[in-house]
Design a protein around this motif. Structure first.
Motif, PDB file in Angstrom:
ATOM      1  N   ARG A  37       0.870  -1.182   0.000  1.00 46.19           N
ATOM      2  CA  ARG A  37       0.000   0.000   0.000  1.00 46.19           C
ATOM      3  C   ARG A  37       0.904   1.228   0.000  1.00 46.19           C
ATOM      4  O   ARG A  37       1.682   1.431   0.926  1.00 46.19           O
ATOM      5  CB  ARG A  37      -0.902  -0.011   1.235  1.00 46.19           C
ATOM      6  N   THR A  38       0.775   2.034  -1.034  1.00 47.40           N
ATOM      7  CA  THR A  38       1.775   3.067  -1.301  1.00 47.40           C
ATOM      8  C   THR A  38       1.138   4.440  -1.449  1.00 47.40           C
ATOM      9  O   THR A  38       0.043   4.580  -1.997  1.00 47.40           O
ATOM     10  CB  THR A  38       2.551   2.730  -2.592  1.00 47.40           C
ATOM     11  N   GLY A  39       1.844   5.452  -0.953  1.00 46.63           N
ATOM     12  CA  GLY A  39       1.454   6.838  -1.153  1.00 46.63           C
ATOM     13  C   GLY A  39       2.587   7.585  -1.835  1.00 46.63           C
ATOM     14  O   GLY A  39       3.763   7.255  -1.653  1.00 46.63           O
ATOM     15  N   LEU A  40       2.236   8.592  -2.634  1.00 47.70           N
ATOM     16  CA  LEU A  40       3.230   9.418  -3.317  1.00 47.70           C
ATOM     17  C   LEU A  40       2.879  10.878  -3.054  1.00 47.70           C
ATOM     18  O   LEU A  40       1.823  11.366  -3.462  1.00 47.70           O
ATOM     19  CB  LEU A  40       3.220   9.126  -4.823  1.00 47.70           C
ATOM     20  N   TYR A  72      -6.647   8.785  -5.612  1.00 51.72           N
ATOM     21  CA  TYR A  72      -6.226   7.411  -5.879  1.00 51.72           C
ATOM     22  C   TYR A  72      -6.159   7.181  -7.384  1.00 51.72           C
ATOM     23  O   TYR A  72      -7.007   7.659  -8.139  1.00 51.72           O
ATOM     24  CB  TYR A  72      -7.188   6.419  -5.226  1.00 51.72           C
ATOM     25  N   THR A  73      -5.153   6.432  -7.806  1.00 50.44           N
ATOM     26  CA  THR A  73      -4.950   6.216  -9.243  1.00 50.44           C
ATOM     27  C   THR A  73      -5.888   5.170  -9.815  1.00 50.44           C
ATOM     28  O   THR A  73      -6.024   5.059 -11.026  1.00 50.44           O
ATOM     29  CB  THR A  73      -3.496   5.794  -9.521  1.00 50.44           C
ATOM     30  N   GLY A  74      -6.500   4.368  -8.964  1.00 45.45           N
ATOM     31  CA  GLY A  74      -7.413   3.329  -9.445  1.00 45.45           C
ATOM     32  C   GLY A  74      -8.434   2.973  -8.385  1.00 45.45           C
ATOM     33  O   GLY A  74      -8.315   3.371  -7.219  1.00 45.45           O
ATOM     34  N   ALA A  80      -2.021   6.057  -3.503  1.00 43.99           N
ATOM     35  CA  ALA A  80      -2.622   7.340  -3.142  1.00 43.99           C
ATOM     36  C   ALA A  80      -1.643   8.461  -3.464  1.00 43.99           C
ATOM     37  O   ALA A  80      -0.430   8.317  -3.240  1.00 43.99           O
ATOM     38  CB  ALA A  80      -2.976   7.354  -1.657  1.00 43.99           C
ATOM     39  N   VAL A  81      -2.153   9.587  -3.967  1.00 46.71           N
ATOM     40  CA  VAL A  81      -1.287  10.668  -4.440  1.00 46.71           C
ATOM     41  C   VAL A  81      -1.778  12.013  -3.916  1.00 46.71           C
ATOM     42  O   VAL A  81      -2.989  12.270  -3.874  1.00 46.71           O
ATOM     43  CB  VAL A  81      -1.255  10.710  -5.992  1.00 46.71           C
ATOM     44  N   MET A  82      -0.841  12.873  -3.529  1.00 48.61           N
ATOM     45  CA  MET A  82      -1.171  14.256  -3.178  1.00 48.61           C
ATOM     46  C   MET A  82      -0.144  15.173  -3.814  1.00 48.61           C
ATOM     47  O   MET A  82       1.061  14.903  -3.769  1.00 48.61           O
ATOM     48  CB  MET A  82      -1.182  14.460  -1.665  1.00 48.61           C
ATOM     49  N   SER A  83      -0.636  16.264  -4.407  1.00 47.55           N
ATOM     50  CA  SER A  83       0.240  17.231  -5.077  1.00 47.55           C
ATOM     51  C   SER A  83      -0.471  18.568  -5.160  1.00 47.55           C
ATOM     52  O   SER A  83      -1.707  18.621  -5.260  1.00 47.55           O
ATOM     53  CB  SER A  83       0.595  16.741  -6.489  1.00 47.55           C
ATOM     54  N   ILE A  84       0.294  19.626  -5.147  1.00 45.68           N
ATOM     55  CA  ILE A  84      -0.299  20.945  -5.342  1.00 45.68           C
ATOM     56  C   ILE A  84      -0.869  21.072  -6.752  1.00 45.68           C
ATOM     57  O   ILE A  84      -1.725  21.919  -7.023  1.00 45.68           O
ATOM     58  CB  ILE A  84       0.729  22.074  -5.075  1.00 45.68           C
ATOM     59  N   GLY A  85      -0.426  20.190  -7.648  1.00 41.80           N
ATOM     60  CA  GLY A  85      -0.952  20.191  -9.012  1.00 41.80           C
ATOM     61  C   GLY A  85      -2.459  20.010  -9.058  1.00 41.80           C
ATOM     62  O   GLY A  85      -3.133  20.512  -9.969  1.00 41.80           O
ATOM     63  N   PHE A  86      -3.029  19.309  -8.067  1.00 40.56           N
ATOM     64  CA  PHE A  86      -4.475  19.105  -8.023  1.00 40.56           C
ATOM     65  C   PHE A  86      -5.219  20.381  -7.625  1.00 40.56           C
ATOM     66  O   PHE A  86      -6.425  20.477  -7.815  1.00 40.56           O
ATOM     67  CB  PHE A  86      -4.829  17.996  -7.028  1.00 40.56           C
ATOM     68  N   PHE A 109       0.571  19.507   3.789  1.00 40.33           N
ATOM     69  CA  PHE A 109       0.695  18.236   3.085  1.00 40.33           C
ATOM     70  C   PHE A 109       1.146  17.109   4.018  1.00 40.33           C
ATOM     71  O   PHE A 109       0.688  15.973   3.918  1.00 40.33           O
ATOM     72  CB  PHE A 109       1.696  18.361   1.929  1.00 40.33           C
ATOM     73  N   LEU A 110       2.065  17.432   4.922  1.00 39.35           N
ATOM     74  CA  LEU A 110       2.623  16.407   5.795  1.00 39.35           C
ATOM     75  C   LEU A 110       1.735  16.103   6.996  1.00 39.35           C
ATOM     76  O   LEU A 110       1.785  14.992   7.536  1.00 39.35           O
ATOM     77  CB  LEU A 110       4.017  16.830   6.272  1.00 39.35           C
ATOM     78  N   ASN A 111       0.941  17.080   7.423  1.00 38.44           N
ATOM     79  CA  ASN A 111       0.165  16.894   8.651  1.00 38.44           C
ATOM     80  C   ASN A 111      -1.332  16.702   8.444  1.00 38.44           C
ATOM     81  O   ASN A 111      -2.002  16.142   9.322  1.00 38.44           O
ATOM     82  CB  ASN A 111       0.377  18.104   9.587  1.00 38.44           C
ATOM     83  N   ASP A 112      -1.868  17.158   7.304  1.00 38.64           N
ATOM     84  CA  ASP A 112      -3.322  17.192   7.149  1.00 38.64           C
ATOM     85  C   ASP A 112      -3.868  16.294   6.050  1.00 38.64           C
ATOM     86  O   ASP A 112      -5.034  16.428   5.659  1.00 38.64           O
ATOM     87  CB  ASP A 112      -3.783  18.636   6.881  1.00 38.64           C
ATOM     88  N   VAL A 113      -3.051  15.389   5.515  1.00 33.26           N
ATOM     89  CA  VAL A 113      -3.549  14.460   4.494  1.00 33.26           C
ATOM     90  C   VAL A 113      -3.898  13.134   5.171  1.00 33.26           C
ATOM     91  O   VAL A 113      -3.081  12.557   5.894  1.00 33.26           O
ATOM     92  CB  VAL A 113      -2.500  14.226   3.381  1.00 33.26           C
ATOM     93  N   ASN A 114      -5.104  12.669   4.933  1.00 32.66           N
ATOM     94  CA  ASN A 114      -5.564  11.423   5.543  1.00 32.66           C
ATOM     95  C   ASN A 114      -5.127  10.236   4.682  1.00 32.66           C
ATOM     96  O   ASN A 114      -5.899   9.696   3.889  1.00 32.66           O
ATOM     97  CB  ASN A 114      -7.092  11.449   5.690  1.00 32.66           C
ATOM     98  N   TRP A 115      -3.865   9.821   4.864  1.00 36.55           N
ATOM     99  CA  TRP A 115      -3.311   8.726   4.063  1.00 36.55           C
ATOM    100  C   TRP A 115      -3.892   7.371   4.458  1.00 36.55           C
ATOM    101  O   TRP A 115      -3.798   6.406   3.710  1.00 36.55           O
ATOM    102  CB  TRP A 115      -1.794   8.659   4.225  1.00 36.55           C
ATOM    103  N   ASP A 116      -4.450   7.289   5.655  1.00 36.02           N
ATOM    104  CA  ASP A 116      -4.888   6.015   6.214  1.00 36.02           C
ATOM    105  C   ASP A 116      -3.645   5.131   6.405  1.00 36.02           C
ATOM    106  O   ASP A 116      -2.558   5.635   6.631  1.00 36.02           O
ATOM    107  CB  ASP A 116      -5.920   5.345   5.311  1.00 36.02           C
TER     108      ASP A 116
END
Length: 256
Positions: A37-40, A72-74, A80-86, A109-116
Protein backbone atom coordinates in the motif's frame (compact mmCIF):
# COMPACT_ATOMS: atom_id res chain seq x y z
CA UNK A 1 -1.11 12.34 9.37
CA UNK A 2 1.89 10.08 9.22
CA UNK A 3 1.25 7.88 12.25
CA UNK A 4 -0.22 5.02 10.18
CA UNK A 5 2.64 4.92 7.67
CA UNK A 6 5.23 2.18 8.19
CA UNK A 7 8.01 3.51 5.93
CA UNK A 8 8.80 7.01 4.61
CA UNK A 9 11.37 7.54 1.85
CA UNK A 10 12.47 10.91 0.46
CA UNK A 11 13.64 11.24 -3.14
CA UNK A 12 16.22 14.03 -3.49
CA UNK A 13 18.33 15.49 -6.27
CA UNK A 14 20.92 18.22 -6.30
CA UNK A 15 19.67 19.75 -9.55
CA UNK A 16 16.61 19.72 -11.77
CA UNK A 17 16.23 17.72 -14.93
CA UNK A 18 17.71 14.46 -13.66
CA UNK A 19 14.40 12.56 -13.83
CA UNK A 20 13.71 12.63 -10.09
CA UNK A 21 9.92 12.81 -10.45
CA UNK A 22 9.90 10.03 -13.04
CA UNK A 23 11.98 7.86 -10.71
CA UNK A 24 9.68 8.71 -7.78
CA UNK A 25 6.58 7.88 -9.80
CA UNK A 26 7.84 4.59 -11.21
CA UNK A 27 9.25 3.60 -7.82
CA UNK A 28 5.83 4.21 -6.24
CA UNK A 29 4.13 2.25 -9.03
CA UNK A 30 6.61 -0.61 -8.60
CA UNK A 31 5.93 -0.75 -4.85
CA UNK A 32 2.21 -0.71 -5.55
CA UNK A 33 2.43 -3.47 -8.16
CA UNK A 34 4.54 -5.48 -5.69
CA UNK A 35 1.62 -5.55 -3.27
CA UNK A 36 2.52 -2.68 -0.95
CA UNK A 37 0.00 0.00 0.00
CA UNK A 38 1.78 3.07 -1.30
CA UNK A 39 1.45 6.84 -1.15
CA UNK A 40 3.23 9.42 -3.32
CA UNK A 41 3.55 12.98 -2.00
CA UNK A 42 4.70 15.61 -4.48
CA UNK A 43 6.11 18.62 -2.64
CA UNK A 44 7.83 20.15 -5.67
CA UNK A 45 5.53 23.16 -5.38
CA UNK A 46 6.92 25.11 -8.34
CA UNK A 47 7.17 22.11 -10.68
CA UNK A 48 4.52 19.55 -9.70
CA UNK A 49 4.77 16.93 -12.45
CA UNK A 50 3.45 13.85 -10.62
CA UNK A 51 -0.24 14.36 -11.57
CA UNK A 52 0.78 14.61 -15.25
CA UNK A 53 3.08 11.58 -15.10
CA UNK A 54 0.30 9.48 -13.56
CA UNK A 55 -2.37 10.78 -15.95
CA UNK A 56 -4.59 12.13 -13.15
CA UNK A 57 -4.39 15.90 -13.68
CA UNK A 58 -8.18 16.14 -13.94
CA UNK A 59 -8.77 14.75 -10.45
CA UNK A 60 -9.93 16.90 -7.53
CA UNK A 61 -8.86 16.86 -3.89
CA UNK A 62 -11.64 16.54 -1.33
CA UNK A 63 -11.78 17.03 2.40
CA UNK A 64 -13.13 14.84 5.17
CA UNK A 65 -13.27 15.21 8.95
CA UNK A 66 -9.70 13.85 9.19
CA UNK A 67 -8.25 16.24 6.59
CA UNK A 68 -7.54 16.12 2.86
CA UNK A 69 -8.35 12.92 1.00
CA UNK A 70 -5.56 11.95 -1.42
CA UNK A 71 -6.29 11.12 -5.04
CA UNK A 72 -6.23 7.41 -5.88
CA UNK A 73 -4.95 6.22 -9.24
CA UNK A 74 -7.41 3.33 -9.45
CA UNK A 75 -10.50 1.81 -7.84
CA UNK A 76 -8.26 -0.66 -6.00
CA UNK A 77 -6.81 2.30 -4.04
CA UNK A 78 -3.33 0.75 -4.08
CA UNK A 79 -1.62 4.07 -4.86
CA UNK A 80 -2.62 7.34 -3.14
CA UNK A 81 -1.29 10.67 -4.44
CA UNK A 82 -1.17 14.26 -3.18
CA UNK A 83 0.24 17.23 -5.08
CA UNK A 84 -0.30 20.94 -5.34
CA UNK A 85 -0.95 20.19 -9.01
CA UNK A 86 -4.48 19.10 -8.02
CA UNK A 87 -5.12 22.56 -6.56
CA UNK A 88 -4.10 24.53 -9.67
CA UNK A 89 -6.57 25.47 -12.39
CA UNK A 90 -4.26 24.43 -15.22
CA UNK A 91 -0.83 22.91 -15.81
CA UNK A 92 0.50 26.30 -16.93
CA UNK A 93 -0.37 28.08 -13.66
CA UNK A 94 2.74 29.30 -11.85
CA UNK A 95 3.16 29.05 -8.08
CA UNK A 96 4.67 32.44 -7.20
CA UNK A 97 5.04 32.19 -3.44
CA UNK A 98 7.56 33.40 -0.89
CA UNK A 99 9.18 30.96 1.51
CA UNK A 100 6.68 31.22 4.41
CA UNK A 101 3.70 30.36 2.20
CA UNK A 102 5.52 27.38 0.69
CA UNK A 103 6.52 26.24 4.17
CA UNK A 104 2.88 26.42 5.34
CA UNK A 105 1.67 24.37 2.36
CA UNK A 106 4.28 21.65 2.94
CA UNK A 107 3.31 21.45 6.60
CA UNK A 108 -0.29 20.98 5.51
CA UNK A 109 0.70 18.24 3.09
CA UNK A 110 2.62 16.41 5.79
CA UNK A 111 0.17 16.89 8.65
CA UNK A 112 -3.32 17.19 7.15
CA UNK A 113 -3.55 14.46 4.49
CA UNK A 114 -5.56 11.42 5.54
CA UNK A 115 -3.31 8.73 4.06
CA UNK A 116 -4.89 6.01 6.21
CA UNK A 117 -2.64 2.93 6.54
CA UNK A 118 0.31 2.77 4.16
CA UNK A 119 3.30 0.48 3.84
CA UNK A 120 5.37 3.12 2.01
CA UNK A 121 5.15 6.87 1.44
CA UNK A 122 7.45 8.22 -1.27
CA UNK A 123 8.05 11.98 -0.99
CA UNK A 124 9.15 13.64 -4.24
CA UNK A 125 11.04 16.79 -3.24
CA UNK A 126 12.15 19.79 -5.31
CA UNK A 127 15.80 19.96 -6.42
CA UNK A 128 18.37 21.51 -4.13
CA UNK A 129 18.56 22.05 -0.37
CA UNK A 130 16.17 24.93 0.33
CA UNK A 131 13.28 25.97 2.57
CA UNK A 132 11.13 23.08 1.43
CA UNK A 133 13.67 20.48 2.49
CA UNK A 134 14.27 22.08 5.88
CA UNK A 135 10.50 22.16 6.49
CA UNK A 136 10.21 18.47 5.63
CA UNK A 137 13.01 17.65 8.04
CA UNK A 138 11.35 19.64 10.83
CA UNK A 139 7.98 17.94 10.24
CA UNK A 140 9.55 14.47 10.18
CA UNK A 141 11.62 14.97 13.34
CA UNK A 142 9.17 12.98 15.45
CA UNK A 143 8.53 10.41 12.72
CA UNK A 144 10.69 7.43 11.90
CA UNK A 145 11.99 7.94 8.38
CA UNK A 146 13.81 5.26 6.41
CA UNK A 147 15.94 7.88 4.71
CA UNK A 148 16.62 9.43 1.32
CA UNK A 149 17.25 8.11 -2.16
CA UNK A 150 19.50 10.46 -4.17
CA UNK A 151 19.00 10.67 -7.94
CA UNK A 152 21.83 11.78 -10.21
CA UNK A 153 22.86 11.60 -13.84
CA UNK A 154 26.35 10.59 -15.00
CA UNK A 155 27.56 14.11 -15.88
CA UNK A 156 30.07 15.69 -13.53
CA UNK A 157 27.93 18.79 -12.95
CA UNK A 158 25.08 16.64 -11.65
CA UNK A 159 27.43 14.60 -9.46
CA UNK A 160 28.80 17.81 -7.94
CA UNK A 161 25.30 18.89 -6.94
CA UNK A 162 24.48 15.48 -5.48
CA UNK A 163 27.64 15.69 -3.36
CA UNK A 164 26.05 18.76 -1.76
CA UNK A 165 22.89 16.71 -1.22
CA UNK A 166 24.97 14.06 0.57
CA UNK A 167 26.37 16.78 2.83
CA UNK A 168 22.84 18.08 3.49
CA UNK A 169 21.66 14.62 4.52
CA UNK A 170 24.59 14.13 6.87
CA UNK A 171 24.16 17.56 8.48
CA UNK A 172 20.42 17.06 9.01
CA UNK A 173 20.73 13.47 10.17
CA UNK A 174 18.84 11.85 7.27
CA UNK A 175 20.04 8.31 6.52
CA UNK A 176 20.92 7.80 2.86
CA UNK A 177 19.20 4.69 1.52
CA UNK A 178 21.30 4.82 -1.64
CA UNK A 179 22.00 6.48 -4.99
CA UNK A 180 20.26 5.93 -8.32
CA UNK A 181 22.13 6.91 -11.49
CA UNK A 182 19.50 7.90 -14.05
CA UNK A 183 19.90 8.51 -17.81
CA UNK A 184 22.93 6.25 -17.89
CA UNK A 185 23.15 5.47 -21.59
CA UNK A 186 20.52 5.40 -24.33
CA UNK A 187 18.65 2.21 -25.21
CA UNK A 188 17.94 1.94 -28.94
CA UNK A 189 14.23 1.11 -29.36
CA UNK A 190 15.03 -1.09 -32.38
CA UNK A 191 18.03 -3.17 -31.35
CA UNK A 192 17.91 -2.46 -27.56
CA UNK A 193 21.66 -1.76 -27.55
CA UNK A 194 22.68 0.74 -24.86
CA UNK A 195 25.04 3.59 -25.82
CA UNK A 196 26.66 5.88 -23.23
CA UNK A 197 25.86 9.29 -24.71
CA UNK A 198 27.00 11.14 -21.58
CA UNK A 199 29.41 9.16 -19.45
CA UNK A 200 29.10 6.22 -17.10
CA UNK A 201 30.16 5.08 -13.65
CA UNK A 202 29.58 8.45 -11.95
CA UNK A 203 26.89 7.15 -9.63
CA UNK A 204 29.03 4.20 -8.60
CA UNK A 205 32.03 6.45 -7.91
CA UNK A 206 29.89 8.85 -5.85
CA UNK A 207 28.41 5.95 -3.88
CA UNK A 208 31.92 4.77 -3.03
CA UNK A 209 33.00 8.26 -1.94
CA UNK A 210 29.87 8.77 0.18
CA UNK A 211 30.04 5.17 1.46
CA UNK A 212 26.41 4.49 0.56
CA UNK A 213 24.86 1.80 -1.68
CA UNK A 214 24.41 2.24 -5.42
CA UNK A 215 20.80 1.08 -5.75
CA UNK A 216 20.70 0.91 -9.52
CA UNK A 217 21.58 2.38 -12.91
CA UNK A 218 18.68 3.41 -15.17
CA UNK A 219 19.18 4.06 -18.92
CA UNK A 220 17.26 6.45 -21.16
CA UNK A 221 14.64 4.20 -22.75
CA UNK A 222 12.09 5.84 -25.12
CA UNK A 223 9.61 3.05 -24.35
CA UNK A 224 9.66 4.05 -20.68
CA UNK A 225 9.36 7.71 -21.64
CA UNK A 226 6.21 6.91 -23.59
CA UNK A 227 4.55 5.80 -20.33
CA UNK A 228 4.57 9.40 -19.05
CA UNK A 229 1.01 10.61 -18.70
CA UNK A 230 -0.48 7.12 -18.67
CA UNK A 231 -0.03 6.13 -15.03
CA UNK A 232 1.14 2.70 -16.17
CA UNK A 233 3.85 0.86 -14.28
CA UNK A 234 7.01 0.09 -16.22
CA UNK A 235 7.37 -3.32 -14.55
CA UNK A 236 3.90 -4.29 -15.82
CA UNK A 237 4.01 -2.82 -19.33
CA UNK A 238 7.69 -3.52 -20.12
CA UNK A 239 8.64 -6.42 -17.83
CA UNK A 240 11.75 -7.40 -19.83
CA UNK A 241 13.37 -3.96 -20.15
CA UNK A 242 16.39 -2.93 -18.10
CA UNK A 243 14.47 -0.23 -16.22
CA UNK A 244 11.89 -2.75 -14.98
CA UNK A 245 14.56 -5.14 -13.78
CA UNK A 246 16.46 -2.35 -11.98
CA UNK A 247 13.28 -1.01 -10.33
CA UNK A 248 12.36 -4.50 -9.17
CA UNK A 249 15.81 -4.94 -7.61
CA UNK A 250 15.58 -1.53 -5.93
CA UNK A 251 12.25 -2.42 -4.34
CA UNK A 252 13.66 -5.74 -3.15
CA UNK A 253 16.60 -3.87 -1.62
CA UNK A 254 14.60 -1.22 0.23
CA UNK A 255 11.94 -3.68 1.37
CA UNK A 256 14.33 -6.12 3.05
Amino acid sequence: MLDKIKHIILVLSGKGGVGKSTVSTQLALTLSESGYRTGLLDIDLCGPSVPYLLGIEDKDVHQCDEGWVPVYTGVDKKLAVMSIGFLLKSRTDAVIWRGPKKTAMIRQFLNDVNWDELDYLIIDTPPGTSDEHITVMECLKETKTDGAILVTTPQEISLEDVRKEVTFCKKTGIPIVGIIENMSGFVCPNCTECTNIFSSGGGEALAEIAKVPLLGVLPIDPRVGNLAGTGLACIKELPDCTTSKVLTNIVKTICK
